[in-house]
Design a protein around this motif. Structure first.
Motif, PDB file in Angstrom:
ATOM      1  N   MET A 149      53.224 123.837  53.411  1.00 15.01           N
ATOM      2  CA  MET A 149      52.640 125.056  52.846  1.00 15.01           C
ATOM      3  C   MET A 149      53.204 125.333  51.451  1.00 15.01           C
ATOM      4  SD  MET A 149      50.334 126.208  54.807  1.00 15.01           S
ATOM      5  CE  MET A 149      50.098 127.848  54.209  1.00 15.01           C
ATOM      6  N   PHE A 150      54.516 125.145  51.293  1.00 16.93           N
ATOM      7  CA  PHE A 150      55.134 125.364  49.994  1.00 16.93           C
ATOM      8  C   PHE A 150      54.595 124.386  48.957  1.00 16.93           C
ATOM      9  CE2 PHE A 150      58.694 125.218  46.970  1.00 16.93           C
ATOM     10  CZ  PHE A 150      58.822 126.570  46.721  1.00 16.93           C
ATOM     11  N   LEU A 151      54.494 123.113  49.332  1.00 16.49           N
ATOM     12  CA  LEU A 151      53.954 122.119  48.404  1.00 16.49           C
ATOM     13  C   LEU A 151      52.476 122.349  48.121  1.00 16.49           C
ATOM     14  CD1 LEU A 151      55.747 118.900  49.634  1.00 16.49           C
ATOM     15  CD2 LEU A 151      56.100 120.106  47.489  1.00 16.49           C
ATOM     16  N   LEU A 152      51.745 122.825  49.104  1.00 15.71           N
ATOM     17  CA  LEU A 152      50.329 123.132  48.889  1.00 15.71           C
ATOM     18  C   LEU A 152      50.158 124.266  47.883  1.00 15.71           C
ATOM     19  CD1 LEU A 152      47.416 122.483  49.839  1.00 15.71           C
ATOM     20  CD2 LEU A 152      47.689 124.354  51.473  1.00 15.71           C
ATOM     21  N   ILE A 153      50.997 125.286  47.999  1.00 16.24           N
ATOM     22  CA  ILE A 153      50.950 126.388  47.026  1.00 16.24           C
ATOM     23  C   ILE A 153      51.283 125.880  45.629  1.00 16.24           C
ATOM     24  CG2 ILE A 153      52.081 128.540  46.349  1.00 16.24           C
ATOM     25  CD1 ILE A 153      52.303 129.165  49.357  1.00 16.24           C
ATOM     26  N   LEU A 154      52.285 124.999  45.517  1.00 17.48           N
ATOM     27  CA  LEU A 154      52.626 124.407  44.219  1.00 17.48           C
ATOM     28  C   LEU A 154      51.468 123.605  43.639  1.00 17.48           C
ATOM     29  CD1 LEU A 154      56.251 123.046  44.623  1.00 17.48           C
ATOM     30  CD2 LEU A 154      55.484 124.884  43.171  1.00 17.48           C
ATOM     31  N   LEU A 155      50.846 122.797  44.463  1.00 19.39           N
ATOM     32  CA  LEU A 155      49.745 121.965  43.975  1.00 19.39           C
ATOM     33  C   LEU A 155      48.519 122.794  43.606  1.00 19.39           C
ATOM     34  CD1 LEU A 155      50.051 118.904  46.356  1.00 19.39           C
ATOM     35  CD2 LEU A 155      50.598 119.029  43.923  1.00 19.39           C
ATOM     36  N   ILE A 156      48.241 123.843  44.357  1.00 22.04           N
ATOM     37  CA  ILE A 156      47.115 124.719  44.010  1.00 22.04           C
ATOM     38  C   ILE A 156      47.385 125.425  42.684  1.00 22.04           C
ATOM     39  CG2 ILE A 156      45.915 126.842  44.682  1.00 22.04           C
ATOM     40  CD1 ILE A 156      46.111 125.877  47.581  1.00 22.04           C
ATOM     41  N   GLY A 157      48.629 125.860  42.479  1.00 18.77           N
ATOM     42  CA  GLY A 157      48.986 126.483  41.196  1.00 18.77           C
ATOM     43  C   GLY A 157      48.875 125.514  40.036  1.00 18.77           C
ATOM     44  N   LEU A 158      49.324 124.285  40.258  1.00 23.13           N
ATOM     45  CA  LEU A 158      49.218 123.269  39.207  1.00 23.13           C
ATOM     46  C   LEU A 158      47.763 122.945  38.903  1.00 23.13           C
ATOM     47  CD1 LEU A 158      50.647 121.255  37.359  1.00 23.13           C
ATOM     48  CD2 LEU A 158      50.613 119.633  39.252  1.00 23.13           C
ATOM     49  N   TYR A 159      46.941 122.819  39.937  1.00 28.99           N
ATOM     50  CA  TYR A 159      45.526 122.551  39.731  1.00 28.99           C
ATOM     51  C   TYR A 159      44.853 123.699  38.974  1.00 28.99           C
ATOM     52  CZ  TYR A 159      40.591 121.870  40.625  1.00 28.99           C
ATOM     53  OH  TYR A 159      39.240 121.741  40.463  1.00 28.99           O
ATOM     54  N   VAL A 175      56.538 129.000  30.253  1.00 26.87           N
ATOM     55  CA  VAL A 175      56.491 129.799  31.484  1.00 26.87           C
ATOM     56  C   VAL A 175      56.156 128.923  32.681  1.00 26.87           C
ATOM     57  CG1 VAL A 175      55.207 131.626  32.665  1.00 26.87           C
ATOM     58  CG2 VAL A 175      56.001 131.985  30.347  1.00 26.87           C
ATOM     59  N   ILE A 176      55.214 128.014  32.517  1.00 29.14           N
ATOM     60  CA  ILE A 176      54.862 127.100  33.609  1.00 29.14           C
ATOM     61  C   ILE A 176      56.063 126.219  33.959  1.00 29.14           C
ATOM     62  CG2 ILE A 176      53.423 125.109  34.203  1.00 29.14           C
ATOM     63  CD1 ILE A 176      51.210 126.460  32.543  1.00 29.14           C
ATOM     64  N   PHE A 177      56.794 125.755  32.943  1.00 27.39           N
ATOM     65  CA  PHE A 177      57.988 124.947  33.207  1.00 27.39           C
ATOM     66  C   PHE A 177      59.020 125.744  33.995  1.00 27.39           C
ATOM     67  CE2 PHE A 177      62.336 123.941  31.933  1.00 27.39           C
ATOM     68  CZ  PHE A 177      62.424 122.663  32.446  1.00 27.39           C
ATOM     69  N   LEU A 178      59.251 126.995  33.613  1.00 26.17           N
ATOM     70  CA  LEU A 178      60.234 127.810  34.332  1.00 26.17           C
ATOM     71  C   LEU A 178      59.825 128.046  35.773  1.00 26.17           C
ATOM     72  CD1 LEU A 178      61.268 130.470  31.688  1.00 26.17           C
ATOM     73  CD2 LEU A 178      62.650 128.646  32.650  1.00 26.17           C
ATOM     74  N   ILE A 179      58.545 128.307  35.994  1.00 28.63           N
ATOM     75  CA  ILE A 179      58.070 128.544  37.355  1.00 28.63           C
ATOM     76  C   ILE A 179      58.278 127.300  38.215  1.00 28.63           C
ATOM     77  CG2 ILE A 179      55.993 128.915  38.738  1.00 28.63           C
ATOM     78  CD1 ILE A 179      55.047 130.798  36.496  1.00 28.63           C
ATOM     79  N   PHE A 180      57.863 126.150  37.709  1.00 25.70           N
ATOM     80  CA  PHE A 180      58.001 124.936  38.490  1.00 25.70           C
ATOM     81  C   PHE A 180      59.460 124.491  38.607  1.00 25.70           C
ATOM     82  CE2 PHE A 180      53.436 124.648  37.754  1.00 25.70           C
ATOM     83  CZ  PHE A 180      53.029 124.340  39.040  1.00 25.70           C
ATOM     84  N   ASP A 181      60.290 124.819  37.631  1.00 27.60           N
ATOM     85  CA  ASP A 181      61.704 124.501  37.711  1.00 27.60           C
ATOM     86  C   ASP A 181      62.378 125.302  38.826  1.00 27.60           C
ATOM     87  OD1 ASP A 181      63.938 123.067  36.770  1.00 27.60           O
ATOM     88  OD2 ASP A 181      64.644 124.854  35.708  1.00 27.60           O
ATOM     89  N   VAL A 182      62.049 126.569  38.938  1.00 23.80           N
ATOM     90  CA  VAL A 182      62.599 127.399  40.010  1.00 23.80           C
ATOM     91  C   VAL A 182      62.092 126.916  41.360  1.00 23.80           C
ATOM     92  CG1 VAL A 182      62.540 129.730  40.988  1.00 23.80           C
ATOM     93  CG2 VAL A 182      63.004 129.417  38.571  1.00 23.80           C
ATOM     94  N   GLU A 183      60.850 126.516  41.421  1.00 28.56           N
ATOM     95  CA  GLU A 183      60.309 126.046  42.696  1.00 28.56           C
ATOM     96  C   GLU A 183      60.940 124.721  43.117  1.00 28.56           C
ATOM     97  OE1 GLU A 183      56.170 126.220  41.836  1.00 28.56           O
ATOM     98  OE2 GLU A 183      56.042 128.333  42.370  1.00 28.56           O
ATOM     99  N   ILE A 184      61.286 123.877  42.174  1.00 27.57           N
ATOM    100  CA  ILE A 184      61.999 122.643  42.516  1.00 27.57           C
ATOM    101  C   ILE A 184      63.388 122.985  43.048  1.00 27.57           C
ATOM    102  CG2 ILE A 184      63.041 120.559  41.541  1.00 27.57           C
ATOM    103  CD1 ILE A 184      60.063 120.332  41.990  1.00 27.57           C
ATOM    104  N   ALA A 185      64.015 123.995  42.452  1.00 24.44           N
ATOM    105  CA  ALA A 185      65.328 124.423  42.957  1.00 24.44           C
ATOM    106  C   ALA A 185      65.214 125.000  44.366  1.00 24.44           C
ATOM    107  CB  ALA A 185      65.929 125.454  42.010  1.00 24.44           C
TER     108      ALA A 185
END
Length: 113
Positions: free
Chosen positions: A91-101, A58-68
């Motif tokens: 802002m988009f990258l910050l949201i990604l990094l906060i989710g990853l953290y 699920v984490i892979f799918l979420i981050f894969d869509v966000e890369i797209a």
């Protein structure tokens, strides 16, 4: 506003009717058990499932869509205001990094328990 409420009520009524119609009228041990030539099953028909693998998928799918979603931002950079583009991208990258953290902090990314 009125039509929205009417549509919501119609869909709710249809879902309730489908739920009542689809229920089995009796729950029996033989009917719920898997068919195995008339004998009692020797082991469970359910295979063990790794919840850790599911979380990683699920984490892979979420981050894969966000890369797209990030890829077109490179293409629109020359057509947009650089200030707004930078703010939006950061802002988009910050949201990604906060989710990853958060996922890393919760231990969802570690395989060893």
């Amino acid at each position: 506003m009125n039509s929205t409420i009417i549509l919501f009520l119609i869909s709710l009524i249809l879902m309730l009717i489908a739920n009542f119609i689809s229920k089995k009228s009796f729950m029996d041990r033989e009917k719920n058990s898997p068919f195995e030539c008339g004998f009692d099953p020797k082991n469970s028909s359910r295979l063990p499932f790794s919840l850790q693998f599911f979380l990683i998928a699920v984490i892979f799918l979420i981050f894969d869509v966000e890369i797209a979603l990030l890829m077109p931002m490179i293409m629109i950079m020359k057509f947009s205001n650089i200030y707004y583009w930078t703010i939006t991208s950061l802002m988009f990258l910050l949201i990604l990094l906060i989710g990853l953290y958060h996922e890393w902090n919760q231990g969802a990314l570690s395989w060893a328990n």
